[in-house]
Design a protein around this motif. Structure first.
Motif, PDB file in Angstrom:
ATOM      1  N   ALA A 115       0.825  -1.219   0.000  1.00  0.00           N
ATOM      2  CA  ALA A 115       0.000   0.000   0.000  1.00  0.00           C
ATOM      3  C   ALA A 115       0.856   1.266   0.000  1.00  0.00           C
ATOM      4  O   ALA A 115       0.545   2.221  -0.717  1.00  0.00           O
ATOM      5  CB  ALA A 115      -0.959  -0.007   1.183  1.00  0.00           C
ATOM      6  N   ALA A 116       1.914   1.294   0.782  1.00  0.00           N
ATOM      7  CA  ALA A 116       2.757   2.498   0.844  1.00  0.00           C
ATOM      8  C   ALA A 116       3.413   2.771  -0.505  1.00  0.00           C
ATOM      9  O   ALA A 116       3.478   3.922  -0.946  1.00  0.00           O
ATOM     10  CB  ALA A 116       3.821   2.353   1.933  1.00  0.00           C
ATOM     11  N   GLU A 117       3.869   1.731  -1.173  1.00  0.00           N
ATOM     12  CA  GLU A 117       4.485   1.894  -2.490  1.00  0.00           C
ATOM     13  C   GLU A 117       3.456   2.389  -3.508  1.00  0.00           C
ATOM     14  O   GLU A 117       3.745   3.287  -4.307  1.00  0.00           O
ATOM     15  CB  GLU A 117       5.083   0.565  -2.951  1.00  0.00           C
ATOM     16  CG  GLU A 117       5.859   0.662  -4.238  1.00  0.00           C
ATOM     17  CD  GLU A 117       6.476  -0.670  -4.626  1.00  0.00           C
ATOM     18  OE1 GLU A 117       6.612  -0.897  -5.835  1.00  0.00           O
ATOM     19  OE2 GLU A 117       6.827  -1.468  -3.731  1.00  0.00           O
ATOM     20  N   ALA A 118       2.255   1.823  -3.479  1.00  0.00           N
ATOM     21  CA  ALA A 118       1.193   2.256  -4.399  1.00  0.00           C
ATOM     22  C   ALA A 118       0.786   3.698  -4.125  1.00  0.00           C
ATOM     23  O   ALA A 118       0.553   4.482  -5.056  1.00  0.00           O
ATOM     24  CB  ALA A 118      -0.015   1.331  -4.282  1.00  0.00           C
ATOM     25  N   ALA A 119       0.716   4.077  -2.845  1.00  0.00           N
ATOM     26  CA  ALA A 119       0.354   5.451  -2.477  1.00  0.00           C
ATOM     27  C   ALA A 119       1.422   6.432  -2.949  1.00  0.00           C
ATOM     28  O   ALA A 119       1.102   7.516  -3.457  1.00  0.00           O
ATOM     29  CB  ALA A 119       0.173   5.555  -0.964  1.00  0.00           C
TER      30      ALA A 119
END
Length: 153
Positions: A115-119
């Motif tokens: 999620a952090a990478e996608a965000a």
């Protein structure tokens, strides 16, 4: 504080205001018909944004709809976009914000994931769209822009 006067075609009004919102802290937009072009004259008061002031996630998303609702909006906006057309700034902002909120929830629960990478990647797309230059933490930029966007909704 300063005032900006813009003469533009009526069809370009939304894009002009959106562009200014991404670069400045703007106030109410006043408009009248342009005597020369047949378009509109826009008068906007603005301030330069404080460069080092980033809102906290709690402040940024205080007025945000539920994550489920935002995922639904994002999916619907993507599905309704005609093939081959670019996504709007609102799409990238809301997508980056909902992904940031999911990443924040994962971080609070110490749940590893992507999620952090996608965000961060969605935030970079927003930064590129805004031509905002180099931002050390793209997710902070998403929060700043989300706060500005919610003020004008």
């Amino acid at each position: 504080m300063f005032e900006i006067r813009i003469i533009c075609e009526s069809a370009d009004r939304e894009a002009v205001v959106s562009g200014l919102q991404s670069r400045f802290d703007i106030g109410r937009v006043r408009s009248s018909f342009s005597r020369t072009s047949g378009g509109e004259r826009l008068y906007i008061t603005a301030d330069l944004p404080a460069a080092d002031v980033w809102p906290t996630p709690e402040d940024a998303y205080a007025l945000a709809p539920s994550i489920v609702r935002e995922i639904g909006w994002t999916a619907q906006a993507a599905a309704e976009r005609p093939f081959g057309t670019a996504a709007t700034r609102e799409f990238w902002l809301r997508k980056a914000a909902v992904l940031d909120r999911i990443a924040l929830a994962d971080e609070r629960e110490d749940a590893p994931g992507d999620a952090a990478e996608a965000a961060t990647e969605a935030a970079r797309r927003l930064i590129d769209l805004d031509r905002a230059g180099v931002i050390r933490n793209p997710r902070h930029y998403t929060r700043q822009q989300y706060v500005r966007w919610t003020k004008h909704q």
